[in-house]
Design an enzyme around this catalytic site. Structure first.
Site, PDB file in Angstrom:
ATOM      1  N   ARG A  68      55.084   3.898  44.524  1.00 28.99           N
ATOM      2  CA  ARG A  68      55.460   2.560  44.022  1.00 28.99           C
ATOM      3  C   ARG A  68      56.777   2.147  44.687  1.00 28.99           C
ATOM      4  NH1 ARG A  68      56.031   2.041  37.699  1.00 28.99           N
ATOM      5  NH2 ARG A  68      53.760   1.804  37.740  1.00 28.99           N
ATOM      6  N   ARG A 182      64.088   5.088  28.152  1.00 26.15           N
ATOM      7  CA  ARG A 182      62.701   4.675  28.429  1.00 26.15           C
ATOM      8  C   ARG A 182      62.745   3.706  29.595  1.00 26.15           C
ATOM      9  NH1 ARG A 182      57.673   5.114  28.390  1.00 26.15           N
ATOM     10  NH2 ARG A 182      56.399   5.290  26.507  1.00 26.15           N
ATOM     11  N   LYS A 183      61.561   3.217  30.016  1.00 22.03           N
ATOM     12  CA  LYS A 183      61.524   2.197  31.066  1.00 22.03           C
ATOM     13  C   LYS A 183      62.250   0.938  30.607  1.00 22.03           C
ATOM     14  CE  LYS A 183      57.633  -0.072  31.806  1.00 22.03           C
ATOM     15  NZ  LYS A 183      56.192  -0.490  31.861  1.00 22.03           N
ATOM     16  N   GLY A 452      43.332  -1.438  31.269  1.00 24.91           N
ATOM     17  CA  GLY A 452      42.458  -0.296  31.007  1.00 24.91           C
ATOM     18  C   GLY A 452      42.742   0.470  29.732  1.00 24.91           C
ATOM     19  N   CYS A 457      49.467  -2.739  30.920  1.00 24.89           N
ATOM     20  CA  CYS A 457      50.035  -3.060  32.236  1.00 24.89           C
ATOM     21  C   CYS A 457      49.444  -4.354  32.798  1.00 24.89           C
ATOM     22  CB  CYS A 457      49.762  -1.920  33.206  1.00 24.89           C
ATOM     23  SG  CYS A 457      50.329  -0.326  32.615  1.00 24.89           S
ATOM     24  N   GLY A 458      48.208  -4.654  32.431  1.00 28.01           N
ATOM     25  CA  GLY A 458      47.560  -5.889  32.902  1.00 28.01           C
ATOM     26  C   GLY A 458      47.849  -7.081  32.013  1.00 28.01           C
TER      27      GLY A 458
HETATM   28 FE1  SRM Z   1      52.365   0.135  33.566  1.00 22.47          FE
HETATM   29  C1  SRM Z   1      52.455   3.370  32.626  1.00 22.47           C
HETATM   30  C2  SRM Z   1      50.576   0.892  36.236  1.00 22.47           C
HETATM   31  C3  SRM Z   1      53.046  -2.928  34.816  1.00 22.47           C
HETATM   32  C4  SRM Z   1      53.375  -0.882  30.454  1.00 22.47           C
HETATM   33  N1  SRM Z   1      51.687   1.858  34.340  1.00 22.47           N
HETATM   34  C5  SRM Z   1      51.864   3.093  33.814  1.00 22.47           C
HETATM   35  C6  SRM Z   1      51.400   4.182  34.776  1.00 22.47           C
HETATM   36  C7  SRM Z   1      52.575   4.612  35.581  1.00 22.47           C
HETATM   37  C8  SRM Z   1      50.763   5.377  34.057  1.00 22.47           C
HETATM   38  C9  SRM Z   1      50.418   6.491  34.989  1.00 22.47           C
HETATM   39  O1  SRM Z   1      51.257   7.329  35.291  1.00 22.47           O
HETATM   40  O2  SRM Z   1      49.276   6.520  35.445  1.00 22.47           O
HETATM   41  C10 SRM Z   1      50.376   3.349  35.582  1.00 22.47           C
HETATM   42  C11 SRM Z   1      50.148   3.796  37.008  1.00 22.47           C
HETATM   43  C12 SRM Z   1      48.686   3.623  37.382  1.00 22.47           C
HETATM   44  C13 SRM Z   1      48.469   3.529  38.838  1.00 22.47           C
HETATM   45  O3  SRM Z   1      48.045   4.531  39.465  1.00 22.47           O
HETATM   46  O4  SRM Z   1      48.639   2.439  39.377  1.00 22.47           O
HETATM   47  C14 SRM Z   1      50.912   1.956  35.400  1.00 22.47           C
HETATM   48  N2  SRM Z   1      51.995  -0.785  35.261  1.00 22.47           N
HETATM   49  C15 SRM Z   1      51.138  -0.345  36.210  1.00 22.47           C
HETATM   50  C16 SRM Z   1      50.864  -1.417  37.246  1.00 22.47           C
HETATM   51  C17 SRM Z   1      50.595  -0.871  38.645  1.00 22.47           C
HETATM   52  C18 SRM Z   1      49.661  -2.264  36.762  1.00 22.47           C
HETATM   53  C19 SRM Z   1      49.084  -3.175  37.829  1.00 22.47           C
HETATM   54  O5  SRM Z   1      47.935  -2.906  38.221  1.00 22.47           O
HETATM   55  O6  SRM Z   1      49.753  -4.098  38.274  1.00 22.47           O
HETATM   56  C20 SRM Z   1      52.135  -2.271  37.089  1.00 22.47           C
HETATM   57  C21 SRM Z   1      53.262  -1.771  37.944  1.00 22.47           C
HETATM   58  C22 SRM Z   1      54.479  -2.642  37.852  1.00 22.47           C
HETATM   59  C23 SRM Z   1      55.555  -2.256  38.812  1.00 22.47           C
HETATM   60  O7  SRM Z   1      55.459  -2.673  39.970  1.00 22.47           O
HETATM   61  O8  SRM Z   1      56.483  -1.553  38.409  1.00 22.47           O
HETATM   62  C24 SRM Z   1      52.447  -1.996  35.616  1.00 22.47           C
HETATM   63  N3  SRM Z   1      53.152  -1.568  32.801  1.00 22.47           N
HETATM   64  C25 SRM Z   1      53.248  -2.753  33.459  1.00 22.47           C
HETATM   65  C26 SRM Z   1      53.527  -3.802  32.528  1.00 22.47           C
HETATM   66  C27 SRM Z   1      53.569  -5.295  32.845  1.00 22.47           C
HETATM   67  C28 SRM Z   1      54.927  -5.858  33.110  1.00 22.47           C
HETATM   68  O9  SRM Z   1      55.891  -5.128  33.359  1.00 22.47           O
HETATM   69  O10 SRM Z   1      55.010  -7.076  33.066  1.00 22.47           O
HETATM   70  C29 SRM Z   1      53.622  -3.210  31.278  1.00 22.47           C
HETATM   71  C30 SRM Z   1      53.835  -3.925  29.920  1.00 22.47           C
HETATM   72  C31 SRM Z   1      55.229  -4.464  29.826  1.00 22.47           C
HETATM   73  C32 SRM Z   1      56.238  -3.463  29.354  1.00 22.47           C
HETATM   74  O11 SRM Z   1      56.401  -2.422  29.996  1.00 22.47           O
HETATM   75  O12 SRM Z   1      56.880  -3.731  28.349  1.00 22.47           O
HETATM   76  C33 SRM Z   1      53.382  -1.807  31.470  1.00 22.47           C
HETATM   77  N4  SRM Z   1      52.876   1.092  31.836  1.00 22.47           N
HETATM   78  C34 SRM Z   1      53.192   0.492  30.664  1.00 22.47           C
HETATM   79  C35 SRM Z   1      53.327   1.499  29.650  1.00 22.47           C
HETATM   80  C36 SRM Z   1      53.702   1.260  28.167  1.00 22.47           C
HETATM   81  C37 SRM Z   1      55.198   1.312  28.030  1.00 22.47           C
HETATM   82  C38 SRM Z   1      55.683   1.672  26.658  1.00 22.47           C
HETATM   83  O13 SRM Z   1      56.817   1.304  26.327  1.00 22.47           O
HETATM   84  O14 SRM Z   1      54.979   2.387  25.931  1.00 22.47           O
HETATM   85  C39 SRM Z   1      53.061   2.726  30.272  1.00 22.47           C
HETATM   86  C40 SRM Z   1      53.069   4.133  29.615  1.00 22.47           C
HETATM   87  C41 SRM Z   1      54.444   4.699  29.541  1.00 22.47           C
HETATM   88  O15 SRM Z   1      55.407   4.195  30.121  1.00 22.47           O
HETATM   89  O16 SRM Z   1      54.539   5.715  28.855  1.00 22.47           O
HETATM   90  C42 SRM Z   1      52.773   2.440  31.645  1.00 22.47           C
HETATM   91 FE1  SF4 Z   2      46.550   1.805  30.973  1.00 23.84          FE
HETATM   92 FE2  SF4 Z   2      48.415   0.863  32.602  1.00 23.84          FE
HETATM   93 FE3  SF4 Z   2      46.745   2.748  33.434  1.00 23.84          FE
HETATM   94 FE4  SF4 Z   2      45.899   0.236  33.086  1.00 23.84          FE
HETATM   95  S1  SF4 Z   2      47.377   0.978  34.593  1.00 23.84           S
HETATM   96  S2  SF4 Z   2      44.844   2.055  32.427  1.00 23.84           S
HETATM   97  S3  SF4 Z   2      47.049  -0.335  31.235  1.00 23.84           S
HETATM   98  S4  SF4 Z   2      48.314   2.906  31.831  1.00 23.84           S
END
Ligand code: SRM
Ligand code: SF4
Length: 535
Positions: A68, A182-183, A452, A457-458
């Site tokens: 990333r 946290r993030k 998913g 994240c979506g």
């Molecule tokens: Fe996300 C975790 C993908 C935007 C909330 N997110 C993850 C992980 C890293 C989990 C993992 O290790 O597999 C996902 C990686 C999957 C992969 O292989 O791509 C993942 N998040 C994404 C992305 C790629 C989704 C997308 O297809 O666009 C986005 C990457 C953004 C970036 O460039 O940094 C992405 N994630 C978001 C958003 C949307 C936003 O920021 O507007 C959210 C909701 C907003 C927020 O964070 O408040 C989001 N992601 C999460 C969470 C829940 C956080 C929480 O507080 O519980 C997780 C799980 C965690 O952090 O424990 C997570």
């Molecule tokens: Fe769940 Fe984020 Fe993975 Fe999508 S990318 S399946 S919302 S953790």
């Protein structure tokens, strides 16, 4: 250190391993891991600490990592895109890239033995992946048409770069901010349409004018002192998680642009030093605000800032509907245009990336931008070249005029690469939209977001129709399904949508979506016979 973190017995397992070795320490071990191979690595280093340098172990595809990047304001150059394309290309069928919902890009198929070379290549063109995962500040989002849009109120680019430089020590890594509870998400809106989804960030700045001070401005010969002053109202605490989703709330603070970096630093210091660290499900900024109350939180930010915050301006300037930037638009610079290309669900392959880089070089200024809808913008295309640009074959796949569902489709990674996923998303989303567009006609775009799992994240809560992956039962069998969200409003008066139906098997979804689109969004069946009613 933190209020909560001082009681070591209550630390969660993430806090414990962070205390043993800071995530950033991994920077100095990349050569060693490359020589060792992923199978021989310590699991915490492999599965967690590598995320501090933006390298994500994918249990779904072991040995093929995701990287990333950080793209401040979503902007990159064609030479940077070229390097990203070269990296992806070397992995053949395993290599691809995804534009993310934070205006960013992720690369797939990465082998650990190649990391030293990849980091060298990134360094040479000014790319960084540092602190893009785990307990760090994510990519900072800004207006995708900053500096191009005649109606913008503030060009967000430089400010966002300054914040990133402060947080990451100019991309080298900054241990001051590498161990947050946290993030943390930051966004700055520069236009009137809230193109960054300010409301879903932990810290967001939205344009707002404050009344003039009435103080005489010396040396100008004129009294400008009554004029409104530009700055930002500050929002805090927005976030999505599986446990809880909240829109950001006003901090009752207005800051001048020159104070934004310092305010980011102050808020992050408060979060770092006082944010709850016992339970990771309750560690985002809003939980601290809940615990303290907004007044105490604001006072603590002021104390870190070393000065009082001014109260918020009475109103902000977000008064437009959100634009999607798909199409061709005049820039504020005479004779120049920007083109927004729809990249279905953000997925790119090496040849696409080379081609996008080429188009940006030949027709534009070599600049490429990403949007939070996972699309791209190519700016600075002169009037004289526009017609030829539009005949390029890439435009057939990455259209400037896609179908009204296609243009607004967003999808998270899903089961193809993400181990949290409860369903496959991107391919399913594309197939569904194709089928719906074949059967229905639309007069307006309808924003459908797939995610998913409940991590969101979506961003299904910002969508007209949000689809959140779940497991559901039908005829005694467990199936992939979705919970349906509706009512998300973006742009002015943004608010989050809510869950309206739970556990619809994906195999039964199409007629239900069709019905929703007809009843709620004015879609019309191409053939009356296709209407499925009764939902
Ligand atoms: Fe996300 C975790 C993908 C935007 C909330 N997110 C993850 C992980 C890293 C989990 C993992 O290790 O597999 C996902 C990686 C999957 C992969 O292989 O791509 C993942 N998040 C994404 C992305 C790629 C989704 C997308 O297809 O666009 C986005 C990457 C953004 C970036 O460039 O940094 C992405 N994630 C978001 C958003 C949307 C936003 O920021 O507007 C959210 C909701 C907003 C927020 O964070 O408040 C989001 N992601 C999460 C969470 C829940 C956080 C929480 O507080 O519980 C997780 C799980 C965690 O952090 O424990 C997570
Ligand atoms: Fe769940 Fe984020 Fe993975 Fe999508 S990318 S399946 S919302 S953790």
């Amino acid at each position: 250190m933190t209020d909560t973190a001082t009681t070591t017995t209550s630390l969660n397992k993430f806090e414990k391993f962070k205390a043993q070795k800071d995530g950033l320490a991994i920077r100095d071990e990349i050569e060693k891991f490359a020589a060792l191979g992923w199978e021989a690595m310590d699991e915490i280093d492999r599965d967690h600490r590598l995320k501090w340098v933006g390298v994500f172990f994918r249990p779904v595809t072991p040995g093929k990592f995701m990287m990333r990047l950080r793209m401040p304001n979503g902007i990159l150059s064609s030479s940077q895109m070229h390097v990203l394309a070269q990296v992806v290309q070397r992995y053949g069928d395993d290599g691809c890239a995804d534009i993310t919902t934070r205006q960013n890009i992720q690369l797939r198929g990465i082998r650990i033995e190649d990391l030293p070379d990849i980091f060298n290549r990134f360094h040479a063109v000014g790319l960084t992946t540092i602190q893009s995962g785990m307990d760090n500040v994510r990519n900072i989002t800004g207006d995708p048409v900053a500096g191009l849009d005649a109606d913008e109120l503030y060009d967000t680019r430089e400010l966002i770069q300054q914040i990133q430089d402060m947080l990451t020590n100019k991309g080298e890594g900054n241990s001051e901010f590498s161990n947050l509870p946290r993030k943390f998400n930051i966004a700055i809106a520069g236009g009137r349409d809230n193109s960054v989804h300010a409301e879903i960030n932990d810290l967001a700045f939205v344009p707002a004018f404050r009344e003039g001070t009435g103080d005489w401005v010396l040396g100008t010969g004129q009294d400008f002192s009554q004029l409104p002053i530009f700055g930002f109202n500050v929002l805090v605490g927005g976030f999505f998680s599986a446990k809880r989703c909240e829109a950001a709330i006003p901090l009752n603070a207005w800051v001048a642009p020159e104070d934004v970096v310092a305010v980011c630093r102050a808020v992050l210091e408060v979060f770092r030093d006082h944010g709850p660290r016992a339970n990771r499900q309750k560690s985002r900024l809003m939980w601290l605000i809940d615990e303290w109350g907004l007044e105490k939180f604001r006072a603590e930010v002021e104390s870190r800032l070393g000065k009082s915050l001014l109260p918020a301006a009475a109103k902000d300037e977000i008064d437009w509907e959100k634009r999607d930037h798909i199409g061709v638009f005049k820039q504020k610079q005479p004779g120049l245009n920007y083109a927004g290309l729809n990249i279905p669900v953000g997925r790119l392959y090496a040849e696409d990336m080379f081609e996008i880089a080429r188009l940006a070089e030949v027709y534009g200024s070599g600049e490429i931008r990403f949007t939070v809808e996972q699309n791209i913008v190519i700016p600075n295309i002169s009037d004289s070249r526009l017609a030829t640009f539009l005949t390029e074959s890439l435009m057939e796949r990455f259209s400037i005029d896609p179908g009204l569902l296609t243009r607004s489709l967003v999808s998270c990674t899903g089961a193809q690469f993400c181990n949290f996923a409860l369903i496959e998303t991107k391919n399913r989303a594309l197939a569904m939209i194709k089928a719906l567009e074949e059967d229905l006609t639309f007069t307006n775009p309808v924003r459908i977001h797939w995610t998913g799992c409940p991590n969101s994240c979506g961003q299904p809560q910002v969508a007209d129709i949000g689809l959140m992956g779940t497991k559901t039962r039908k005829n005694g069998k467990t199936l992939e399904g979705v919970d349906i969200y509706m009512g998300g409003k973006v742009g002015k008066d943004a608010h989050l949508g809510t869950c309206v139906t739970k556990g619809i098997p994906c195999e039964d979804l199409q007629p239900i979506l069709q019905d929703l689109l007809i009843k709620n969004f004015g879609a019309k069946p191409k053939q009356e016979a296709l209407v499925v009613s009764g939902y």
